[in-house]
Design a protein around this motif. Structure first.
Motif, PDB file in Angstrom:
ATOM      1  N   UNK A 144       0.680  -1.144   0.664  1.00  0.00           N
ATOM      2  CA  UNK A 144       0.431   0.058  -0.056  1.00  0.00           C
ATOM      3  C   UNK A 144       0.615   0.878   0.382  1.00  0.00           C
ATOM      4  N   UNK A 145       0.600   2.022  -0.760  1.00  0.00           N
ATOM      5  CA  UNK A 145       1.315   3.402  -1.124  1.00  0.00           C
ATOM      6  C   UNK A 145       0.657   4.444  -0.596  1.00  0.00           C
ATOM      7  N   UNK A 146       1.318   5.857   0.002  1.00  0.00           N
ATOM      8  CA  UNK A 146       0.366   6.964   0.648  1.00  0.00           C
ATOM      9  C   UNK A 146       1.543   7.923   0.824  1.00  0.00           C
ATOM     10  N   UNK A 147       1.825   8.754   0.729  1.00  0.00           N
ATOM     11  CA  UNK A 147       2.674  10.100   0.076  1.00  0.00           C
ATOM     12  C   UNK A 147       1.784  10.185   2.021  1.00  0.00           C
ATOM     13  N   UNK A 148       0.618  11.409   1.812  1.00  0.00           N
ATOM     14  CA  UNK A 148       0.097  11.673   2.880  1.00  0.00           C
ATOM     15  C   UNK A 148      -1.367  11.458   3.469  1.00  0.00           C
ATOM     16  N   UNK A 149      -0.420  10.276   4.964  1.00  0.00           N
ATOM     17  CA  UNK A 149      -1.408   9.446   5.718  1.00  0.00           C
ATOM     18  C   UNK A 149      -1.732   9.994   7.164  1.00  0.00           C
ATOM     19  N   UNK A 150      -1.469  11.136   7.351  1.00  0.00           N
ATOM     20  CA  UNK A 150      -1.790  11.417   8.908  1.00  0.00           C
ATOM     21  C   UNK A 150      -1.194  11.283   9.461  1.00  0.00           C
ATOM     22  N   UNK A 151      -0.769  11.249  10.464  1.00  0.00           N
ATOM     23  CA  UNK A 151      -0.538  11.090  11.734  1.00  0.00           C
ATOM     24  C   UNK A 151       1.155  10.789  11.762  1.00  0.00           C
ATOM     25  N   UNK A 152       1.948  11.333  11.656  1.00  0.00           N
ATOM     26  CA  UNK A 152       3.419  11.485  11.281  1.00  0.00           C
ATOM     27  C   UNK A 152       4.262   9.949  11.987  1.00  0.00           C
ATOM     28  N   UNK A 153       3.903   8.983  11.004  1.00  0.00           N
ATOM     29  CA  UNK A 153       4.664   7.227  11.646  1.00  0.00           C
ATOM     30  C   UNK A 153       5.804   7.747  10.924  1.00  0.00           C
TER      31      UNK A 153
END
Length: 372
Positions: free
Chosen positions: A200-209
């Motif tokens: 799974x890919x995402x540049x912006x996920x939220x949450x600052x993992x």
């Protein structure tokens, strides 16, 4: 091998913890940072890290490491010490409810301010300038709790790495990974060696993992400054099946996959990387925004009705939640087609509990994309 201990802030009298990191190689080549069990009750990566350490000791003695490898087998000593009535609780800090894999420092604005007007045409010098700025921003981060001192210690170890590999697992799951569009081309070979068919890919996920805390700084700088920014940090989270998948056979597979990846980037030079057991065509990336989380609306006994790694069609029954008092049976069905890649370990559901995940092809979510 060099063993470094990074002490954390002591939370109370008579207690102290530390991050133990193991350093291999000379630094004359790519740098890879690996850590395991940031969610402390996710153990498969910890065993794989130990297997890696044994092999890396030998490889270093034989002169086959042409670069730097930092290995942190236990990334979360705080969570590892959290138990309630013999149940490990390693996902959240009990003091404040923080998820151990959220809220990492975003250094972008500080780095941008430090490098603005100083970038030239030499990409190598630009790379070093940016890495120094990131390292300085991490060093300047004021922390006053054990939780945040642990985050700072981990970022300090990885902030100048070429590759960041964060080893996790799910509840019950098939091998899968998370990464960013920015990093995917560089880390796809690792998914290939692991045999991870859901990625799974995402540049912006939220949450600052943790996994995207550094590579997204480089991506955002590239958006600002274009070709003056070299590609210098790629990150990936490995979900090494489920919490109960702790065996020598499984950890040997995972450790060897990581070693073969490091051979493919010429960090380890003992032999050519082995051919992956899975065909290239089976290693596909999907959008994290296309992943469907399935939750229960009621409480009761959870009955799994579809197999992991199976191809699901829209409307298919995934699970039932049965109330033995009222005889109510809630049917949890997929809203989209895709691959069922994770399922809860719990056999009793509470209302609103996450039961399963399906990786589909159509974007169905936006904003905060991570699990709680």
């Amino acid at each position: 091998m060099k063993h470094i201990t990074s002490p954390l802030i002591s939370p109370s009298l008579g207690t102290s913890r530390a991050i133990d990191s193991f350093h291999f190689g000379t630094g004359n080549g790519p740098k890879v940072y690996l850590q395991a069990s940031l969610h402390a009750d996710e153990i498969p990566g910890m065993l794989a890290a130990w297997k890696l350490k044994q092999q890396l000791i030998t490889l270093e003695q034989q002169g086959h490491i042409q670069g730097e490898i930092i290995l942190v087998p236990v990334a979360n000593p705080i969570g590892l010490n959290q138990h309630l009535m013999d149940i490990p609780l390693g996902r959240y800090e009990l003091e404040n409810g923080f998820n151990f894999n959220r809220g990492y420092l975003d250094t972008f604005e500080q780095v941008k301010q430090r490098i603005d007007g100083q970038l030239g045409e030499d990409l190598s010098k630009n790379r070093q300038l940016i890495r120094s700025a990131i390292k300085q921003a991490v060093n300047d981060w004021y922390v006053d709790t054990e939780f945040h001192s642990m985050q700072k210690a981990l970022l300090s170890l990885c902030c100048d790495a070429d590759y960041i590999i964060d080893m996790h697992c799910d509840f019950e799951a098939i091998q899968h990974t998370y990464s960013t569009h920015y990093s995917w081309d560089s880390v796809k070979p690792l998914a290939h060696y692991l045999g991870a068919q859901v990625n799974m890919l995402a540049d912006e996920t939220g949450g600052n993992p943790f996994d995207s805390s550094i590579d997204m700084v480089w991506k955002r700088l590239t958006d600002c400054y274009g070709e003056k920014i070299p590609k210098a940090c790629q990150a990936i989270t490995l979900e090494l099946c489920g919490q109960n998948n702790v065996s020598h056979e499984k950890s040997d597979h995972d450790a060897n996959a990581i070693l073969n990846f490091m051979r493919s980037i010429h960090l380890i030079t003992d032999k050519p990387p082995a051919l992956p057991s899975h065909p290239e065509s089976s290693i596909q990336a999907k959008l994290l925004a296309a992943v469907e989380p399935l939750k229960s609306q009621t409480s009761g006994v959870v009955v799994q009705c579809a197999e992991l790694d199976s191809h699901i069609v829209a409307g298919q029954l995934i699970a039932e939640v049965i109330d033995p008092i009222s005889d109510n049976v809630e049917q949890i069905r997929a809203n989209q087609s895709g691959i069922l890649f994770s399922f809860t370990m719990r056999k009793t559901a509470t209302a609103g509990m996450l039961v399963a995940h399906i990786a589909g092809d159509d974007v169905i979510r936006s904003g905060y994309l991570l699990a709680p």
